[in-house]
Write a protein that holds these residues in place. Structure first.
Motif, PDB file in Angstrom:
ATOM      1  N   ALA A   1     -43.234  23.329   8.051  1.00  0.00           N
ATOM      2  CA  ALA A   1     -43.488  24.184   6.907  1.00  0.00           C
ATOM      3  C   ALA A   1     -42.290  24.125   5.958  1.00  0.00           C
ATOM      4  O   ALA A   1     -41.179  23.785   6.384  1.00  0.00           O
ATOM      5  CB  ALA A   1     -43.724  25.617   7.370  1.00  0.00           C
ATOM      6  N   PRO A   2     -42.480  24.451   4.690  1.00  0.00           N
ATOM      7  CA  PRO A   2     -41.363  24.422   3.732  1.00  0.00           C
ATOM      8  C   PRO A   2     -40.210  25.287   4.209  1.00  0.00           C
ATOM      9  O   PRO A   2     -40.407  26.440   4.614  1.00  0.00           O
ATOM     10  CB  PRO A   2     -41.993  24.984   2.455  1.00  0.00           C
ATOM     11  N   GLY A   3     -39.016  24.712   4.191  1.00  0.00           N
ATOM     12  CA  GLY A   3     -37.826  25.459   4.581  1.00  0.00           C
ATOM     13  C   GLY A   3     -37.661  25.645   6.067  1.00  0.00           C
ATOM     14  O   GLY A   3     -36.748  26.353   6.510  1.00  0.00           O
ATOM     15  N   SER A   4     -38.524  25.023   6.862  1.00  0.00           N
ATOM     16  CA  SER A   4     -38.463  25.181   8.315  1.00  0.00           C
ATOM     17  C   SER A   4     -38.266  23.838   8.990  1.00  0.00           C
ATOM     18  O   SER A   4     -38.505  22.791   8.389  1.00  0.00           O
ATOM     19  CB  SER A   4     -39.751  25.816   8.846  1.00  0.00           C
ATOM     20  N   GLN A   5     -37.830  23.895  10.249  1.00  0.00           N
ATOM     21  CA  GLN A   5     -37.691  22.658  11.007  1.00  0.00           C
ATOM     22  C   GLN A   5     -39.053  22.214  11.531  1.00  0.00           C
ATOM     23  O   GLN A   5     -39.973  23.024  11.697  1.00  0.00           O
ATOM     24  CB  GLN A   5     -36.732  22.886  12.180  1.00  0.00           C
ATOM     25  N   ARG A   6     -39.155  20.936  11.810  1.00  0.00           N
ATOM     26  CA  ARG A   6     -40.383  20.413  12.393  1.00  0.00           C
ATOM     27  C   ARG A   6     -40.543  20.980  13.797  1.00  0.00           C
ATOM     28  O   ARG A   6     -39.580  21.075  14.547  1.00  0.00           O
ATOM     29  CB  ARG A   6     -40.333  18.889  12.448  1.00  0.00           C
TER      30      ARG A   6
ATOM     31  N   THR B   1     -49.855  26.908   7.401  1.00  0.00           N
ATOM     32  CA  THR B   1     -49.608  26.006   6.286  1.00  0.00           C
ATOM     33  C   THR B   1     -48.376  25.158   6.558  1.00  0.00           C
ATOM     34  O   THR B   1     -47.297  25.686   6.848  1.00  0.00           O
ATOM     35  CB  THR B   1     -49.418  26.801   4.988  1.00  0.00           C
ATOM     36  N   ALA B   2     -48.546  23.843   6.491  1.00  0.00           N
ATOM     37  CA  ALA B   2     -47.454  22.913   6.804  1.00  0.00           C
ATOM     38  C   ALA B   2     -47.944  21.488   6.584  1.00  0.00           C
ATOM     39  O   ALA B   2     -49.135  21.262   6.368  1.00  0.00           O
ATOM     40  CB  ALA B   2     -47.006  23.082   8.251  1.00  0.00           C
ATOM     41  N   ILE B   3     -47.010  20.557   6.657  1.00  0.00           N
ATOM     42  CA  ILE B   3     -47.376  19.153   6.774  1.00  0.00           C
ATOM     43  C   ILE B   3     -47.494  18.858   8.265  1.00  0.00           C
ATOM     44  O   ILE B   3     -46.580  19.182   9.038  1.00  0.00           O
ATOM     45  CB  ILE B   3     -46.328  18.236   6.131  1.00  0.00           C
ATOM     46  N   TYR B   4     -48.605  18.267   8.648  1.00  0.00           N
ATOM     47  CA  TYR B   4     -48.869  17.964  10.050  1.00  0.00           C
ATOM     48  C   TYR B   4     -48.679  16.466  10.289  1.00  0.00           C
ATOM     49  O   TYR B   4     -49.187  15.632   9.537  1.00  0.00           O
ATOM     50  CB  TYR B   4     -50.290  18.388  10.425  1.00  0.00           C
ATOM     51  N   TYR B   5     -47.944  16.160  11.341  1.00  0.00           N
ATOM     52  CA  TYR B   5     -47.623  14.785  11.700  1.00  0.00           C
ATOM     53  C   TYR B   5     -48.118  14.486  13.112  1.00  0.00           C
ATOM     54  O   TYR B   5     -48.031  15.339  13.991  1.00  0.00           O
ATOM     55  CB  TYR B   5     -46.109  14.575  11.706  1.00  0.00           C
ATOM     56  N   CYS B   6     -48.586  13.267  13.329  1.00  0.00           N
ATOM     57  CA  CYS B   6     -48.828  12.842  14.705  1.00  0.00           C
ATOM     58  C   CYS B   6     -47.694  11.921  15.135  1.00  0.00           C
ATOM     59  O   CYS B   6     -47.027  11.292  14.301  1.00  0.00           O
ATOM     60  CB  CYS B   6     -50.171  12.151  14.851  1.00  0.00           C
ATOM     61  N   SER B   7     -47.460  11.899  16.432  1.00  0.00           N
ATOM     62  CA  SER B   7     -46.439  11.019  16.992  1.00  0.00           C
ATOM     63  C   SER B   7     -46.974  10.426  18.279  1.00  0.00           C
ATOM     64  O   SER B   7     -47.907  10.962  18.896  1.00  0.00           O
ATOM     65  CB  SER B   7     -45.140  11.786  17.264  1.00  0.00           C
ATOM     66  N   ALA B   8     -46.363   9.321  18.684  1.00  0.00           N
ATOM     67  CA  ALA B   8     -46.797   8.653  19.907  1.00  0.00           C
ATOM     68  C   ALA B   8     -45.651   7.864  20.503  1.00  0.00           C
ATOM     69  O   ALA B   8     -44.775   7.352  19.784  1.00  0.00           O
ATOM     70  CB  ALA B   8     -47.973   7.725  19.616  1.00  0.00           C
TER      71      ALA B   8
END
Length: 118
Positions: free
Chosen positions: A38-43, A91-98
């Motif tokens: 989220a804005p201003g927050s850590q992943r 509300t945030a940018i969502y990322y996938c990882s593998a």
């Protein structure tokens, strides 16, 4: 090469649902996960799924989000995140990882924006 491509983000009202997808190709995939920032927050980690299908969830999304995956073939998978009862704080940018076999690094997608209006 390994590629992760997210899709499915968008704008939704509080209480609504979205399903995120992550098309993963180019590797023999091990554990996979969804994260958000989220804005201003850590992943932060949202949900994980192991090769055996075991899942974990952040406390903030338990009971509302569901992680799953389909295997097209050994080097191609689709990771999903079903998000129900969405809240503005999701509300945030969502990322996938593998993680992949024989490579110590984690691979990441480019992210997809989720916005939940109140």
């Amino acid at each position: 090469q390994v590629q992760l491509v997210e899709s499915g983000g968008g704008l939704v009202q509080a209480g609504g649902s979205l399903r995120l997808s992550c098309a993963a190709s180019g590797g023999l995939f091990l554990n996979m996960a969804w994260h958000r920032q989220a804005p201003g927050s850590q992943r932060e980690s949202v949900a994980t799924i192991s090769t055996a299908g075991s899942t974990t969830y952040a406390e903030s999304v338990k009971g509302r989000f569901t992680i799953s995956r389909d295997e097209v073939n050994s080097a191609k998978k689709t990771l999903y995140l079903q998000m129900d009862k969405l809240k503005p704080e999701d509300t945030a940018i969502y990322y996938c990882s593998a993680n992949v076999v024989a490579n110590p690094r984690a691979f990441w997608g480019q992210g997809t924006q989720v916005t939940v209006s109140s």
